[in-house]
Scaffold this motif. Structure first.
Motif, mmCIF file in Angstrom:
data_model
loop_
_atom_site.group_PDB
_atom_site.id
_atom_site.type_symbol
_atom_site.label_atom_id
_atom_site.label_comp_id
_atom_site.label_asym_id
_atom_site.label_seq_id
_atom_site.Cartn_x
_atom_site.Cartn_y
_atom_site.Cartn_z
ATOM 1 N N GLU A 238 0.892 -1.374 -0.010
ATOM 2 C CA GLU A 238 -0.014 0.141 0.045
ATOM 3 C C GLU A 238 0.928 1.260 0.071
ATOM 4 N N LEU A 239 1.867 1.313 0.826
ATOM 5 C CA LEU A 239 2.883 2.448 0.993
ATOM 6 C C LEU A 239 3.492 2.755 -0.350
ATOM 7 N N VAL A 240 3.839 1.639 -1.049
ATOM 8 C CA VAL A 240 4.594 1.751 -2.454
ATOM 9 C C VAL A 240 3.759 2.251 -3.423
ATOM 10 N N ARG A 241 2.591 1.477 -3.605
ATOM 11 C CA ARG A 241 1.731 1.754 -4.597
ATOM 12 C C ARG A 241 0.680 3.072 -4.609
ATOM 13 N N GLU A 242 0.375 3.601 -3.390
ATOM 14 C CA GLU A 242 -0.259 4.721 -3.193
ATOM 15 C C GLU A 242 0.407 5.969 -2.853
ATOM 16 N N HIS A 243 1.632 5.845 -1.972
ATOM 17 C CA HIS A 243 2.510 7.064 -1.705
ATOM 18 C C HIS A 243 3.420 7.347 -2.483
ATOM 19 N N ALA A 244 4.127 6.252 -3.376
ATOM 20 C CA ALA A 244 5.254 6.643 -3.911
ATOM 21 C C ALA A 244 4.992 7.729 -4.805
ATOM 22 N N ALA A 245 3.799 7.975 -5.666
ATOM 23 C CA ALA A 245 3.557 9.233 -6.395
ATOM 24 C C ALA A 245 3.923 10.447 -5.812
ATOM 25 N N ARG A 246 3.686 10.775 -4.536
ATOM 26 C CA ARG A 246 3.745 11.970 -3.796
ATOM 27 C C ARG A 246 4.966 12.014 -2.643
ATOM 28 N N ARG A 247 5.693 10.919 -2.539
ATOM 29 C CA ARG A 247 6.849 10.791 -1.586
ATOM 30 C C ARG A 247 7.939 10.044 -2.028
ATOM 31 N N VAL A 248 9.327 10.180 -1.894
ATOM 32 C CA VAL A 248 10.269 9.594 -2.105
ATOM 33 C C VAL A 248 10.326 8.263 -1.301
ATOM 34 N N VAL A 249 10.409 7.141 -1.988
ATOM 35 C CA VAL A 249 10.444 5.527 -1.393
ATOM 36 C C VAL A 249 11.671 4.922 -1.748
ATOM 37 N N ARG A 250 12.478 4.469 -1.118
ATOM 38 C CA ARG A 250 13.729 3.688 -1.546
ATOM 39 C C ARG A 250 13.762 2.472 -0.720
ATOM 40 N N LEU A 251 14.677 1.409 -1.469
ATOM 41 C CA LEU A 251 14.946 0.300 -0.842
ATOM 42 C C LEU A 251 16.483 -0.092 -1.078
ATOM 43 N N ILE A 252 17.159 0.314 -0.166
ATOM 44 C CA ILE A 252 18.669 -0.103 -0.047
ATOM 45 C C ILE A 252 19.283 -1.150 0.546
ATOM 46 N N PRO A 253 20.029 -1.898 -0.199
ATOM 47 C CA PRO A 253 20.514 -3.058 0.478
ATOM 48 C C PRO A 253 21.915 -2.470 0.971
ATOM 49 N N VAL A 254 22.181 -2.926 2.228
ATOM 50 C CA VAL A 254 23.342 -2.529 2.880
ATOM 51 C C VAL A 254 24.156 -3.863 3.806
ATOM 52 N N SER A 255 25.291 -3.731 3.710
ATOM 53 C CA SER A 255 26.096 -4.647 4.628
ATOM 54 C C SER A 255 27.061 -3.847 5.595
ATOM 55 N N ALA A 256 26.959 -4.078 6.887
ATOM 56 C CA ALA A 256 27.595 -3.280 7.713
ATOM 57 C C ALA A 256 28.958 -3.956 7.891
ATOM 58 N N VAL A 257 29.161 -5.292 7.185
ATOM 59 C CA VAL A 257 30.534 -5.881 7.549
ATOM 60 C C VAL A 257 31.093 -6.336 6.168
ATOM 61 N N GLY A 258 30.177 -6.525 5.162
ATOM 62 C CA GLY A 258 31.001 -6.720 3.994
ATOM 63 C C GLY A 258 30.646 -8.272 3.461
ATOM 64 N N PRO A 259 30.955 -8.717 2.454
ATOM 65 C CA PRO A 259 30.702 -10.164 1.924
ATOM 66 C C PRO A 259 31.570 -11.330 2.463
ATOM 67 N N SER A 260 32.489 -10.989 3.151
ATOM 68 C CA SER A 260 33.278 -12.191 3.736
ATOM 69 C C SER A 260 33.496 -12.087 5.303
ATOM 70 N N PHE A 261 32.781 -11.536 5.844
ATOM 71 C CA PHE A 261 32.867 -11.312 7.518
ATOM 72 C C PHE A 261 31.918 -12.332 8.114
ATOM 73 N N ARG A 414 14.855 2.293 -6.289
ATOM 74 C CA ARG A 414 13.705 3.306 -6.383
ATOM 75 C C ARG A 414 12.296 2.625 -6.713
ATOM 76 N N LEU A 415 11.583 2.966 -5.462
ATOM 77 C CA LEU A 415 10.001 2.439 -5.410
ATOM 78 C C LEU A 415 9.239 3.363 -6.089
ATOM 79 N N ASP A 416 8.504 3.134 -7.220
ATOM 80 C CA ASP A 416 7.848 4.200 -7.822
ATOM 81 C C ASP A 416 6.386 3.824 -8.019
ATOM 82 N N GLY A 417 6.041 2.472 -7.119
ATOM 83 C CA GLY A 417 4.675 2.198 -7.204
ATOM 84 C C GLY A 417 4.438 1.246 -8.442
ATOM 85 N N ALA A 418 5.241 0.744 -9.202
ATOM 86 C CA ALA A 418 5.256 -0.111 -10.253
ATOM 87 C C ALA A 418 5.807 -1.366 -9.792
ATOM 88 N N GLU A 419 5.089 -2.354 -10.440
ATOM 89 C CA GLU A 419 5.646 -3.979 -10.236
ATOM 90 C C GLU A 419 6.607 -4.144 -11.115
#
Length: 419
Positions: A238-261, A414-419
């Motif tokens: 609901e947040l992505v489909r209805e709200h992304a048109a008027r607010r910035v919604v992101r999905l960011i992958p992070v690793s605080a340690v990296g790939p080999s820790f 970048r979540l813009d409401g589209a699948e």
């Protein structure tokens, strides 16, 4: 002074006075930070999702230049605590840092600093980062407690929201472990229930991204697979489909340690790899995105033609120095947007000049920042101000560039409401 400008300035003053009457007093700031704009970030996430580890890694990464035009500083007590957490993470013979207890809900104040042409290290903006204990978010409130109402107030007051998605639970869900799906769905519902009622930029951070490195061919494909899982949560969808048109919604992958820790052990828990090397991934992006995202959302509330006319008027000004010109543009933005930031302490020239600099950099044409302010001869004092404003705009451009690079590499972020 034109009638339009008088109206704009009066409207800005009224708006700020009304805000000040309803705002509690923030902690005092040091002398060199007076007038520096503040952006408040509220980070929400369940217990064990990696909020503390992310924060420690984020500061460790951004306290040095590392090719950026800015770095972060913080009060000594906060730096000591963050360094203590990071040292505990780095030592593979020790366990992970303990999660945030209810009584230890913390607020960290990070100052973004840059160097001017003279070599002086100057503050550009502050980021107040509120880390809430996961238990408050996901467990019933105890009788007589006011923690839920306090959390809701902080969410309302924030300029940007961060939602922590536990990559460990995502991995379990992906592997068909029922506990992972159930616990992640519960945490997502609790977070989004609070996010749906506010109109703020929101960044969902998938922590422990290193645990998902083998689920598809590349990072963007992996991110699309995770996004598909998350879209099965009704609130997230609901947040992505209805709200992304008027607010910035992101999905960011992070690793605080990296790939080999770290890796999953036989019990399905996350364990350190003996002799592992820390190589954090994307941990600076969530904070880098705050200012560009706030102003992108502000731009949606502005009449574009009026904004362009205001910027053109600023470019034509020759009777005033750069500080006055950019403060004038900043006053226009403040007066014509529903809300710019929650942390403004006063209607001051440094504050409005920053808003003007950000507007000129983020909304205006890509041009030399010096030439975009004024073409007339400047006094020595005005030149010093211009040098600082040029440094401000360089930082704003650098922040946006970091986000643009991530979006170019991971379009699914970048979540813009589209699948």
């Amino acid at each position: 002074m034109s009638l339009l400008l008088v109206i704009v300035l009066l409207a800005a003053v009224v708006l700020v006075v009304l805000r000040l009457r309803s705002r509690r007093v923030d902690r005092p700031v040091s002398g060199d930070e007076a007038g520096v704009p503040t952006f408040r970030v509220a980070a929400l996430g369940p217990r064990g999702s990696g909020k503390t580890l992310l924060l420690a890694s984020m500061y460790h990464e951004m306290q040095v230049w590392a090719g950026r035009s800015y770095l972060l500083t913080a009060p000594r007590a906060e730096v000591a605590l963050l360094n203590q957490w990071f040292s505990q993470v780095e030592d593979t013979a020790r366990d992970w840092p303990a999660g945030t207890a209810v009584a230890d809900t913390r607020e960290f104040t990070f100052t973004v600093r840059t160097r001017t042409a003279s070599g002086e290290l100057r503050p550009v903006l502050r980021l107040v980062y509120l880390e809430y204990a996961g238990k408050i978010l996901t467990e019933p409130e105890e009788p007589g407690s006011h923690l839920w109402s306090e959390l809701d107030a902080q969410v309302q007051r924030a300029d940007a929201l961060i939602g922590i998605v536990d990559g460990h639970r995502v991995r379990q869900w992906y592997d068909g472990v029922p506990e992972g799906r159930v616990r992640l769905q519960h945490a997502m519902t609790a977070m989004i229930n609070r996010m749906l009622t506010v109109d703020k930029p929101v960044t969902f951070i998938i922590t422990k991204w290193d645990l998902l490195r083998d689920i598809d061919v590349d990072d963007d494909a992996r991110l699309r697979a995770v996004r598909k899982l998350l879209m099965s949560n009704r609130g997230f969808r609901e947040l992505v489909r209805e709200h992304a048109a008027r607010r910035v919604v992101r999905l960011i992958p992070v690793s605080a340690v990296g790939p080999s820790f770290a890796e999953m052990d036989d019990a399905g828990e996350v364990a350190k790899v003996p002799g592992g090397e820390l190589r954090p991934t994307n941990v600076d992006v969530p904070l880098a995105a705050v200012v560009p995202d706030v102003f992108e959302q502000v731009a949606r509330a502005l009449d574009r033609q009026k904004l362009e006319a205001a910027m053109e008027a600023v470019r034509r000004r020759t009777g005033a120095g750069p500080a006055a010109a950019l403060a004038e543009l900043g006053a226009f933005v403040v007066a014509h947007a529903a809300r710019v930031t929650s942390g403004v302490a006063a209607f001051s020239a440094p504050y409005t000049a920053f808003i003007g600099a950000a507007a000129a950099e983020l909304y205006g044409p890509r041009a030399d920042a010096r030439n975009a302010i004024t073409e007339r001869a400047l006094s020595e004092a005005e030149r010093e101000v211009e040098d600082f404003q040029f440094a401000q705009r360089r930082v704003i451009r650098d922040l946006r560039s970091r986000v643009d690079v991530l979006e170019g590499r991971l379009p699914a972020s970048r979540l813009d409401g589209a699948e």
